[in-house]
Design an enzyme around this catalytic site. Sequence first.
Site, PDB file in Angstrom:
ATOM      1  CG  ASP A 132      -7.579   4.354  -7.107  1.00 18.35           C
ATOM      2  OD1 ASP A 132      -8.188   5.503  -7.072  1.00 18.35           O
ATOM      3  OD2 ASP A 132      -7.564   3.467  -6.413  1.00 18.35           O
ATOM      4  CD  GLU A 177      -3.184  -0.738   0.217  1.00 15.67           C
ATOM      5  OE1 GLU A 177      -3.451   0.425   0.039  1.00 15.67           O
ATOM      6  OE2 GLU A 177      -3.585  -1.702  -0.528  1.00 15.67           O
ATOM      7  CB  THR A 228      -5.689   6.469  -1.725  1.00 14.00           C
ATOM      8  OG1 THR A 228      -6.738   6.136  -3.193  1.00 14.00           O
ATOM      9  CG2 THR A 228      -5.211   5.191  -1.040  1.00 14.00           C
TER      10      THR A 228
END
Length: 257
Positions: free
Chosen positions: A62, A44, A67
Site C-alpha cells: 500500500d 485490520e 505493516t
Amino acid sequence: MNAISRRGVLALPFFGVSPFRAAPLALDTPAKKELALQLVSSAENSTLDWRSQYPYIEDIHDGRGYTAGIIGFCSGTGDMLKLVELYTRRRPGNVLARHLPTLRAVSGGASHRGLDPFFVRDWRVAARDAVFRRAQEDERDRVCFTPAVRRGRADGLRALGQFAYFDAYVMHGESGFDAVREQARRRARTPARGGTETAYLTAFLDARVAAMRREPAHRDTSRVDTAQRLFLRAGNLDLTPPLEWKVYGDPYRIDRG
C-alpha cells in the site's frame, strides 16, 4: 497505519442526542474499549482476537512499507519507528534496537531495504516479550485511541462517533483524520455546536469514504459501509451489543460488551 474491515450491527434505535450524555457512554470505559479494539481488529487483521496480532507483520503493498502489530504500525509512516524507540527505552538492547537506523532511513517511503532479511523474524521474536506487547498497546492509545476519544467527546459524540474517530486515526493518522473531520464540519455541525449526531456522523463517514477511495489500497470501504454505517442506521449511537457486521464480506458478531 493500515486496516481491513468487517462489521455490522443490530441494536436498539436512538434518535437525537445531548452532548451531556457523552461522558458516561465514552469509549474508554473498559467494556467499550475492548469492543472498539475488537471492531478495529476485524478490519485490520480479520479477527476479533486483537491480542493474537502482536507478531503480525507483512508488506501489503500500500506504499507504506511493512505493516505490523495490533493496529498496523507502518515502517513508511514513522509510527513503527516511534514504537521501536519506545520499546528500546524500556528494554535497551532488545532484538529490534539494531534496526532503528534503518527504520529512520525508510520512514516516509514504501521501501524496507536494509530491514530485510532479518526484521520480520526479529519482530516476531520481540512479540514474545511482554514489554514489547505493552509498548504496542501504549503507542496505540497515545497516537490513536486517546486523542480519538478526547476529540469525540469534545464534539459531543457518544461511543459510535468516538469509535468512528478512532478507526479513522488508525487508518489515516492524525493529519488524515483532521482532513476528514474538517470536511465533515463543512457539511454538518457537531452535536457540541448544536447539530444532530446522526447528521454529523453521516457527513463524517461520507468524508471518510471519500478519503479511502483516493488510496488504491483502501478502496474497499466495507469497514465503514457494512459496519459503522450499519450501526448508525440502526440508531445504535452507544454501540450497544449485540453487534453484527461485515468487513470484506466476512461476518462478525459481538454478543456482549
